[in-house]
Write a protein that holds these residues in place. Structure first.
Motif, short mmCIF file in Angstrom:
data_model
loop_
_atom_site.label_atom_id
_atom_site.label_comp_id
_atom_site.label_asym_id
_atom_site.label_seq_id
_atom_site.Cartn_x
_atom_site.Cartn_y
_atom_site.Cartn_z
N THR A 15 85.16 -31.88 37.34
CA THR A 15 84.85 -30.46 37.24
C THR A 15 83.49 -30.17 37.86
O THR A 15 82.53 -30.91 37.63
CB THR A 15 84.85 -30.01 35.77
OG1 THR A 15 86.14 -30.22 35.19
CG2 THR A 15 84.48 -28.54 35.64
N GLU A 66 85.37 -25.29 38.13
CA GLU A 66 86.46 -25.56 39.06
C GLU A 66 86.80 -27.04 39.01
O GLU A 66 85.90 -27.88 38.95
CB GLU A 66 86.08 -25.15 40.48
CG GLU A 66 87.20 -25.32 41.50
CD GLU A 66 86.87 -24.70 42.84
OE1 GLU A 66 87.80 -24.49 43.65
OE2 GLU A 66 85.68 -24.39 43.09
N ALA A 67 88.07 -27.35 39.01
CA ALA A 67 88.51 -28.74 38.99
C ALA A 67 89.80 -28.87 39.78
O ALA A 67 90.57 -27.91 39.91
CB ALA A 67 88.73 -29.23 37.55
N GLY A 68 90.06 -30.06 40.30
CA GLY A 68 91.29 -30.33 41.03
C GLY A 68 91.21 -29.94 42.49
O GLY A 68 90.38 -29.12 42.90
N THR A 103 97.36 -23.46 41.85
CA THR A 103 96.19 -22.98 41.12
C THR A 103 96.57 -22.38 39.77
O THR A 103 97.55 -21.65 39.65
CB THR A 103 95.44 -21.93 41.96
OG1 THR A 103 94.94 -22.55 43.16
CG2 THR A 103 94.27 -21.34 41.19
N MET A 139 91.07 -28.70 31.60
CA MET A 139 90.81 -28.82 33.04
C MET A 139 90.75 -30.28 33.45
O MET A 139 91.32 -30.68 34.48
CB MET A 139 89.53 -28.09 33.41
CG MET A 139 89.62 -26.58 33.23
SD MET A 139 88.10 -25.68 33.64
CE MET A 139 88.18 -25.74 35.44
N ASN A 140 90.08 -31.10 32.65
CA ASN A 140 90.04 -32.53 32.96
C ASN A 140 91.43 -33.14 32.90
O ASN A 140 91.80 -33.98 33.73
CB ASN A 140 89.10 -33.24 31.99
CG ASN A 140 87.65 -32.93 32.23
OD1 ASN A 140 87.26 -32.57 33.35
ND2 ASN A 140 86.82 -33.06 31.21
N SER A 144 93.65 -31.79 36.06
CA SER A 144 93.06 -31.71 37.40
C SER A 144 93.72 -32.64 38.41
O SER A 144 93.52 -32.47 39.61
CB SER A 144 91.56 -32.00 37.34
OG SER A 144 91.31 -33.30 36.85
N HIS A 191 94.94 -27.18 40.66
CA HIS A 191 93.62 -26.64 40.98
C HIS A 191 93.31 -25.60 39.92
O HIS A 191 94.08 -24.66 39.70
CB HIS A 191 93.66 -25.98 42.37
CG HIS A 191 92.42 -25.26 42.74
ND1 HIS A 191 92.45 -23.99 43.29
CD2 HIS A 191 91.11 -25.61 42.67
CE1 HIS A 191 91.22 -23.60 43.54
NE2 HIS A 191 90.39 -24.55 43.18
#
Length: 287
Positions: free
Chosen positions: A2, A18-20, A26, A44-45, A48, A52
């Motif tokens: 991230t 933002e991650a991925g 998305t 998110m982790n 990812s 996105h």
């Protein structure tokens, strides 16, 4: 991994995570009250590798700017407008939309204005129906009908540390499952200069969201976005009736009532991630 970013939107500093990889599908994640994009950190982790993910903080929340109420209109129309401009600035015009609590009135405004942007909806304790509002909203209804010092006083209690802790622990299987960093961080943001006044404006403006419900229902009926509903069924503010109500207008909505509270990700994050990994590839164009 991230990353932690800032961008100027309409002259305001907006923070986002933002991650991925950007070539993956998305998911835009819109947070609730009294939280920020921090609420999505673990999700998110977890996702990812496959998606996105973008999670902004609204003005007045998290690491974004908190302008004074005489310099910024704290309304859900304006939060949605800022978020819309944020998405445009990042070139995002095709994504799945994850909404929770305040994220629902922000996100559903955007979705109904730009239905072509939305691949799918993921709804976590984000209300769009009258029956989803529990009796815990009575103090707010009193404020909406007659704003005065007398009706503001009970609502100001929602800015206190005890209430912030309650948001995270009420309805959970065990408060020991919930990381206290959640409410410690949120309270530090609520206690900033200018923030109490900003939040009171949003508390009062929330009444405008109920007026929008018919418009959002029409969007659901007309466009039938694939919708995954993952709902903490013990939420003291948004009851499970609000989750099931989506099925009136969304023919193929998938509803999962989870044995937890308002911030379902804290106890049921693995289950929610698993539902997303299964649901989205089955319902959107996937890479």
């Amino acid at each position: 991994m991230t990353t932690y970013n800032n961008i100027s939107i309409d002259g305001l500093n907006i923070f986002y995570r933002e991650a991925g990889a950007k070539d993956k599908p998305t998911i835009v994640l819109l947070h609730g009250y009294p939280a920020s994009s921090h609420m999505y950190r673990d999700l998110m982790n977890e996702l990812s590798d496959q998606f996105h993910l973008i999670a902004p903080d609204y003005p007045g929340f998290g690491n974004s700017e908190t302008p004074a109420i005489d310099k910024f209109e704290y309304s859900f129309d304006r939060l949605a407008e800022i978020t819309e401009h944020f998405l445009q600035a990042l070139g995002l015009n095709r994504f799945s939309l994850y909404v929770q609590d305040y994220g629902a009135p922000v996100g559903f405004r955007i979705a109904s204005q730009h239905p072509d942007w939305i691949q799918a909806l993921i709804v976590q304790n984000g209300n769009a129906y009258e029956e989803g509002l529990t009796p815990a909203w009575q103090a707010f209804r009193d404020l909406w009908s007659d704003r005065s010092e007398a009706t503001e006083a009970p609502v100001r209690g929602f800015l206190t540390r005890d209430t912030t802790v309650f948001f995270y622990t009420a309805g959970t299987k065990s408060a020991q499952n919930i990381n206290p960093d959640n409410w410690n961080l949120d309270q530090s943001f609520l206690d900033r200069p200018e923030n109490a006044a900003a939040q009171m404006e949003l508390f009062y403006n929330y009444r405008a969201n109920l007026d929008r419900y018919p418009q959002w229902h029409e969007y659901f009926r007309t466009h039938q976005p694939p919708t995954l509903i993952v709902w903490g069924k013990n939420d003291p503010f948004f009851g499970p009736e609000g989750a099931n109500a989506f099925k009136r207008d969304l023919k193929n909505a998938e509803v999962h009532l989870l044995d937890t509270g308002h911030f379902a990700l804290d106890e049921e994050g693995e289950a929610i991630a698993s539902h997303i990994r299964r649901f989205l590839p089955a319902n959107i164009a996937f890479q």
